[in-house]
Design a protein around this motif. Structure first.
Motif, PDB file in Angstrom:
ATOM      1  N   HIS A  97       5.230   2.553  -5.758  1.00 16.36           N
ATOM      2  CA  HIS A  97       4.052   1.566  -7.486  1.00 16.36           C
ATOM      3  C   HIS A  97       4.271   0.497  -6.791  1.00 16.36           C
ATOM      4  CE1 HIS A  97       5.187   5.621  -9.182  1.00 16.36           C
ATOM      5  NE2 HIS A  97       5.823   5.389  -9.198  1.00 16.36           N
ATOM      6  N   GLY A  98       5.040   0.173  -6.027  1.00 16.57           N
ATOM      7  CA  GLY A  98       4.412  -1.478  -5.342  1.00 16.57           C
ATOM      8  C   GLY A  98       4.990  -2.114  -6.682  1.00 16.57           C
ATOM      9  N   LYS A  99       5.798  -2.466  -7.410  1.00 17.71           N
ATOM     10  CA  LYS A  99       6.287  -2.995  -8.569  1.00 17.71           C
ATOM     11  C   LYS A  99       7.699  -1.930  -9.300  1.00 17.71           C
ATOM     12  CE  LYS A  99       2.856  -1.135 -11.790  1.00 17.71           C
ATOM     13  NZ  LYS A  99       1.922  -1.537 -12.607  1.00 17.71           N
ATOM     14  N   LEU A 100       7.603  -2.921 -10.138  1.00 17.31           N
ATOM     15  CA  LEU A 100       8.794  -2.431 -11.293  1.00 17.31           C
ATOM     16  C   LEU A 100       9.329  -3.372 -12.004  1.00 17.31           C
ATOM     17  CD1 LEU A 100      11.015  -0.182 -11.779  1.00 17.31           C
ATOM     18  CD2 LEU A 100      12.877  -1.486 -10.157  1.00 17.31           C
ATOM     19  N   GLY A 101       8.333  -2.677 -13.105  1.00 12.48           N
ATOM     20  CA  GLY A 101       8.496  -3.810 -14.547  1.00 12.48           C
ATOM     21  C   GLY A 101       7.606  -4.466 -14.214  1.00 12.48           C
ATOM     22  N   ASP A 102       8.336  -6.326 -14.855  1.00  7.23           N
ATOM     23  CA  ASP A 102       7.345  -7.228 -13.991  1.00  7.23           C
ATOM     24  C   ASP A 102       7.630  -7.871 -13.004  1.00  7.23           C
ATOM     25  OD1 ASP A 102       7.894  -8.824 -17.219  1.00  7.23           O
ATOM     26  OD2 ASP A 102       6.743  -7.669 -17.021  1.00  7.23           O
ATOM     27  N   PHE A 103       8.077  -7.654 -11.759  1.00  6.06           N
ATOM     28  CA  PHE A 103       8.394  -7.793 -10.859  1.00  6.06           C
ATOM     29  C   PHE A 103       7.153  -6.985  -9.201  1.00  6.06           C
ATOM     30  CE2 PHE A 103      12.218 -10.137 -10.541  1.00  6.06           C
ATOM     31  CZ  PHE A 103      13.075  -9.303 -11.796  1.00  6.06           C
ATOM     32  N   LEU A 104       6.361  -8.090  -9.350  1.00  3.31           N
ATOM     33  CA  LEU A 104       5.313  -6.440  -8.572  1.00  3.31           C
ATOM     34  C   LEU A 104       5.205  -7.305  -6.916  1.00  3.31           C
ATOM     35  CD1 LEU A 104       2.403  -5.210  -8.900  1.00  3.31           C
ATOM     36  CD2 LEU A 104       1.351  -7.993  -9.843  1.00  3.31           C
ATOM     37  N   MET A 105       5.273  -6.319  -5.865  1.00  2.00           N
ATOM     38  CA  MET A 105       5.056  -7.294  -4.659  1.00  2.00           C
ATOM     39  C   MET A 105       3.291  -7.512  -4.487  1.00  2.00           C
ATOM     40  SD  MET A 105       6.663  -3.527  -2.617  1.00  2.00           S
ATOM     41  CE  MET A 105       6.130  -4.459  -1.406  1.00  2.00           C
ATOM     42  N   ARG A 106       3.755  -8.620  -3.821  1.00  3.80           N
ATOM     43  CA  ARG A 106       2.649  -9.364  -3.528  1.00  3.80           C
ATOM     44  C   ARG A 106       1.938  -9.220  -1.811  1.00  3.80           C
ATOM     45  NH1 ARG A 106       0.310 -11.172  -8.171  1.00  3.80           N
ATOM     46  NH2 ARG A 106       1.552 -11.739  -9.883  1.00  3.80           N
ATOM     47  N   LYS A 107       3.632  -9.282  -1.116  1.00  6.93           N
ATOM     48  CA  LYS A 107       3.040  -8.905   0.783  1.00  6.93           C
ATOM     49  C   LYS A 107       4.406  -8.017   0.800  1.00  6.93           C
ATOM     50  CE  LYS A 107       6.024 -12.950   0.512  1.00  6.93           C
ATOM     51  NZ  LYS A 107       7.803 -12.577   0.542  1.00  6.93           N
ATOM     52  N   PRO A 108       4.688  -8.182   2.191  1.00  2.00           N
ATOM     53  CA  PRO A 108       5.126  -6.906   2.338  1.00  2.00           C
ATOM     54  C   PRO A 108       7.370  -7.843   2.066  1.00  2.00           C
ATOM     55  CG  PRO A 108       4.050  -7.399   4.200  1.00  2.00           C
ATOM     56  CD  PRO A 108       2.982  -8.507   3.105  1.00  2.00           C
ATOM     57  N   MET A 109       7.919  -6.519   1.885  1.00  5.95           N
ATOM     58  CA  MET A 109       9.052  -6.343   1.680  1.00  5.95           C
ATOM     59  C   MET A 109      10.017  -5.655   2.107  1.00  5.95           C
ATOM     60  SD  MET A 109      10.322  -6.775  -2.303  1.00  5.95           S
ATOM     61  CE  MET A 109      10.537  -4.775  -2.781  1.00  5.95           C
ATOM     62  N   THR A 163       1.132  -0.999   0.072  1.00  4.78           N
ATOM     63  CA  THR A 163      -0.053   0.126  -0.022  1.00  4.78           C
ATOM     64  C   THR A 163       0.978   1.278   0.107  1.00  4.78           C
ATOM     65  OG1 THR A 163      -0.434   0.262   2.355  1.00  4.78           O
ATOM     66  CG2 THR A 163      -1.881  -1.462   0.894  1.00  4.78           C
ATOM     67  N   ASN A 164       2.396   1.046  -0.443  1.00  2.00           N
ATOM     68  CA  ASN A 164       2.898   2.711  -0.695  1.00  2.00           C
ATOM     69  C   ASN A 164       3.582   3.061   0.471  1.00  2.00           C
ATOM     70  OD1 ASN A 164       2.651   1.787  -3.947  1.00  2.00           O
ATOM     71  ND2 ASN A 164       1.109   3.719  -3.109  1.00  2.00           N
ATOM     72  N   VAL A 165       3.629   2.062   1.629  1.00  2.00           N
ATOM     73  CA  VAL A 165       4.144   2.687   2.992  1.00  2.00           C
ATOM     74  C   VAL A 165       4.942   2.267   3.615  1.00  2.00           C
ATOM     75  CG1 VAL A 165       3.413   2.668   5.435  1.00  2.00           C
ATOM     76  CG2 VAL A 165       1.459   3.248   3.676  1.00  2.00           C
ATOM     77  N   VAL A 166       6.304   2.582   3.793  1.00  7.78           N
ATOM     78  CA  VAL A 166       7.216   2.169   4.366  1.00  7.78           C
ATOM     79  C   VAL A 166       7.535   2.692   5.648  1.00  7.78           C
ATOM     80  CG1 VAL A 166       9.172   4.290   4.334  1.00  7.78           C
ATOM     81  CG2 VAL A 166       9.638   2.028   4.104  1.00  7.78           C
ATOM     82  N   PRO A 168      11.443  -8.407  -5.457  1.00 10.07           N
ATOM     83  CA  PRO A 168       9.763  -9.148  -4.874  1.00 10.07           C
ATOM     84  C   PRO A 168       9.938 -10.482  -6.303  1.00 10.07           C
ATOM     85  CG  PRO A 168       8.686  -7.368  -6.085  1.00 10.07           C
ATOM     86  CD  PRO A 168       9.996  -6.943  -6.398  1.00 10.07           C
ATOM     87  N   PRO A 169      10.140 -12.248  -5.126  1.00 12.73           N
ATOM     88  CA  PRO A 169       8.972 -11.834  -3.918  1.00 12.73           C
ATOM     89  C   PRO A 169       9.766 -11.970  -2.510  1.00 12.73           C
ATOM     90  CG  PRO A 169       9.913 -14.514  -4.060  1.00 12.73           C
ATOM     91  CD  PRO A 169      10.532 -12.895  -5.722  1.00 12.73           C
TER      92      PRO A 169
END
Lengths: 343, 356
Positions: free
Chosen positions: A46-58, A9-12, A115-116
């Motif tokens: 953005h929670g993502k970069l190219g094809d790498f998508l965040m699906r959980k906290p990282m 959710t774009n929160v650090v 991610p992941p």
């Protein structure tokens, strides 16, 4: 233990997580310094970069150095107390890319803060021991953390065929452009010209060794190419493009000497309109790069011998619990490299 | 007698091709006078004939066409040591005019002021007699015919392209386009040890020829195929593998894009075909997979290699010569080439030697 964690959710946030145990061929590190990269900021925003998508906290952070606290089974070359630089990305399978030395191209890789996989913006972190490189006493932890972005520049200059006597154009005087400048000169480039939209960035470039700087205003790429030739007295053999902007890709092609190389570091859109015929009929090679490979030992040697000095590029330091402020500072593009101190 | 007149094919302006008698030149120092035997017609000759220009090269004065030539030495100029009258030679059309950094480094093809036969304003070899720098005339052994000698020029395009691509033993190669240039790239790739060669084209007829000449796999492309789909098809025919080298011989944007998508990470896409000045290229894909994109400009240091490969019969270019015409029938020869009928059309410039 505290860690800088990005949530989808774009929160650090800064959280406490358990201290891991080092597995087979791993070491447990007490983290010392971690630099913040543009990609960390990107995941945050953005929670993502190219094809790498965040699906959980990282956990973020991939530009780190630490001290070995505990070694896992099978680790021979490191012991508790050793300070190391962490190479964040390594292949998971010993495929043909690995066997031929281009492991960065292996399709399945572990990569910190991609991610992941978690990164190492934390106090304790376990990593593959084969990708932890011992730092000599004369190389500080911050310099060790700088080896990651320095590696981008080493790989870029290699792929860009920069060598003794080269004349080099660098597009973009941000952290990556400046590191390419340092590496190009250390590699023996005779003259480096660097261009940017910002005069303060160009001042820094001059301080760290640029022979010439060009402030870009309203020129077309062809006009900028002519300026480059005028200022250098010849066309550059290699251009290292660090902005990802189409304008600079064009400039790089028009500027480069026939038979030379345009090396694209910066990422732009998927499809780009390019003066391809100009490049093709002058045998100007267009090459890209994905991360780096076989750079850490060389980087350590160059830092240890003082032939490369990255310290002027570290402009801000924050303790780990002020991670959010550190990220805001990076996002605002104040300074060059923001370091987080984790111990 | 016809053979003692220097009948020459001169392009005056676009669509205006004439057969003229020109004086027989005298060889200067380091030059030879050649009695031309065979000259192949290139797509560029046809292009100048139809358009009067190619890129920045614009026809402003009448120019003799033809740059794919072979002949025999008629007379040597002063200082020529390695050739004598009667020697049969293949002619390298590109001759640097100054010793600049490109020449010193061995990449003389990139020298900006280079002389090049049949590129305005330099005259070509479609005539009965011409002089040429002796250092750019390569002796042909008896076992290599004049037509094979004339084929060395397009073969050189392929040798240079395959070298630039790094084709080597075990390479998997993808060639886009099965015209003359695609086919010579096929022959050279095989010679260099490529293990599998995939070739694609719009024309089934061309693909059949490619199969006969040794293509491992052919892919028929239709106008609806997308660049990504073509890339996928290549992977499929190679059983899940991707080519190390792709050689683009069409000049179309679709194939330039497909070449990027198809090529293995860490591989090379060679651009031989000349496309539009501006092309939409999948730049992010080539960046993150480290696919190098390398163009070629003509060739350098290829004639000696080509002569050896032809002499030892390691490469057979004879199947590519499908039509021959005497010099006097040049217009018909050009029309035949323009129609895309057959592969290589040869013009025979010696009235006493009209055979292959």
């Amino acid at each position: 233990m505290s860690q800088g964690v990005s949530r989808p959710t774009n929160v650090v946030t800064v959280e406490k997580r358990p201290i891991p145990e080092p597995g087979q061929n791993e070491v447990l590190l007490q983290m010392n310094a971690v630099g913040i990269c543009g990609s960390d900021v990107h995941y945050w925003q953005h929670g993502k970069l190219g094809d790498f998508l965040m699906r959980k906290p990282m956990v973020l952070g991939h530009e780190g150095s630490g001290t070995v606290v505990k070694v896992g089974a099978g680790v021979q070359h490191l012991k508790a107390g050793d300070r190391v630089a962490i190479e964040p990305a390594y292949p998971l399978h010993n495929d043909d890319f690995c066997k031929s030395g281009r492991y960065n191209l292996s399709p399945r890789m572990f990569c910190c803060a991609t991610p992941p996989y978690d990164g190492h913006l934390c106090r304790y972190y376990a990593h593959n021991a084969n990708y932890c490189f011992k730092l000599p006493e004369c190389v500080s932890s911050e310099e060790g953390a700088f080896i990651e972005p320095l590696s981008v520049a080493i790989h870029a200059c290699r792929r860009g065929r920069v060598k003794l006597g080269s004349k080099v154009l660098i597009c973009g005087a941000g952290p990556i452009g400046l590191l390419n400048l340092l590496v190009a000169k250390a590699t023996g480039a005779a003259q480096v010209v660097i261009c940017d939209l910002s005069s303060s960035r160009l001042e820094k470039a001059k301080e760290v060794g640029a022979d010439f700087t060009i402030l870009v205003t309203k020129e077309t790429p062809q006009e900028l190419a002519q300026e480059v030739e005028k200022v250098l007295g010849c066309m550059p053999d290699s251009t290292i493009e660090c902005t990802g902007a189409e304008f600079c890709v064009h400039t790089g092609i028009y500027s480069t000497l026939s038979g030379g190389t345009v090396l694209l570091v910066g990422h732009g859109p998927a499809l780009v309109s390019v003066p391809l015929l100009n490049a093709a009929i002058r045998e100007v090679d267009i090459r890209g790069m994905f991360r780096y490979c076989n750079t850490y030992p060389m980087a350590i040697a160059m830092l240890a011998s003082k032939k490369v000095d990255v310290k002027p590029l570290i402009t801000h330091r924050f303790p780990l619990d002020q991670a959010v402020e550190a990220f805001e500072t990076t996002k605002k593009r104040l300074g060059i490299k923001v370091m987080l101190k984790c111990d | 007698m016809a053979e003692h007149e220097n009948l020459s094919v001169v392009l005056h302006k676009k669509h205006d091709l004439r057969l003229e008698k020109r004086p027989i030149p005298d060889p200067g120092p380091n030059e030879v006078l050649l009695k031309i035997d065979s000259v192949g017609i290139c797509g560029s000759d046809v292009h100048y004939w139809q358009n009067g220009e190619i890129g920045d090269f614009i026809l402003k004065e009448p120019m003799v066409l033809g740059h794919e030539a072979s002949g025999s030495v008629s007379k040597v100029g002063s200082g020529v040591r390695h050739l004598k009258a009667g020697d049969r030679v293949a002619i390298e059309p590109g001759i640097p005019r100054e010793i600049d950094e490109h020449c010193r480094a061995g990449r003389y093809n990139l020298s900006p002021t280079i002389f090049f036969s049949a590129t305005p304003p330099d005259d070509g070899n479609l005539c009965r007699y011409n002089t040429h720098d002796a250092n750019y005339c390569y002796k042909l052994p008896e076992s290599v015919s004049f037509e094979e000698g004339a084929m060395i020029e397009p073969l050189s395009v392929a040798i240079h392209a395959c070298r630039r691509g790094g084709v080597t033993i075990g390479s998997k190669v993808f060639i886009l386009g099965a015209g003359t240039i695609g086919l010579v790239n096929l022959l050279v790739s095989k010679s260099m040890g490529a293990s599998q060669i995939v070739i694609c084209d719009l024309s089934m007829g061309r693909l059949e020829k490619a199969k006969q000449l040794g293509a491992s796999f052919t892919i028929a492309v239709d106008r609806g195929t997308s660049a990504k789909e073509l890339g996928q098809k290549v992977k499929q025919v190679l059983g899940g593998a991707m080519p190390d080298v792709s050689i683009e011989c069409t000049g179309t944007e679709l194939c330039e894009q497909a070449g990027v998508y198809a090529t293995k990470s860490g591989g090379v896409l060679v651009l031989v075909g000349m496309g539009k000045p501006s092309a939409n290229i999948p730049v992010l894909d080539l960046i993150i997979r480290e696919v190098d994109v390398r163009g070629v400009f003509r060739y350098c240091n290829t004639w000696p290699v080509a002569v050896n490969m032809l002499a030892s019969k390691r490469i057979d270019v004879k199947p590519l010569v499908t039509h021959r015409f005497p010099l006097e029938e040049v217009l018909e020869a050009f029309e035949t080439t323009k129609k895309g009928v057959g592969i290589k059309v040869m013009l025979k410039c010696d009235p006493n030697n009209q055979g292959p």
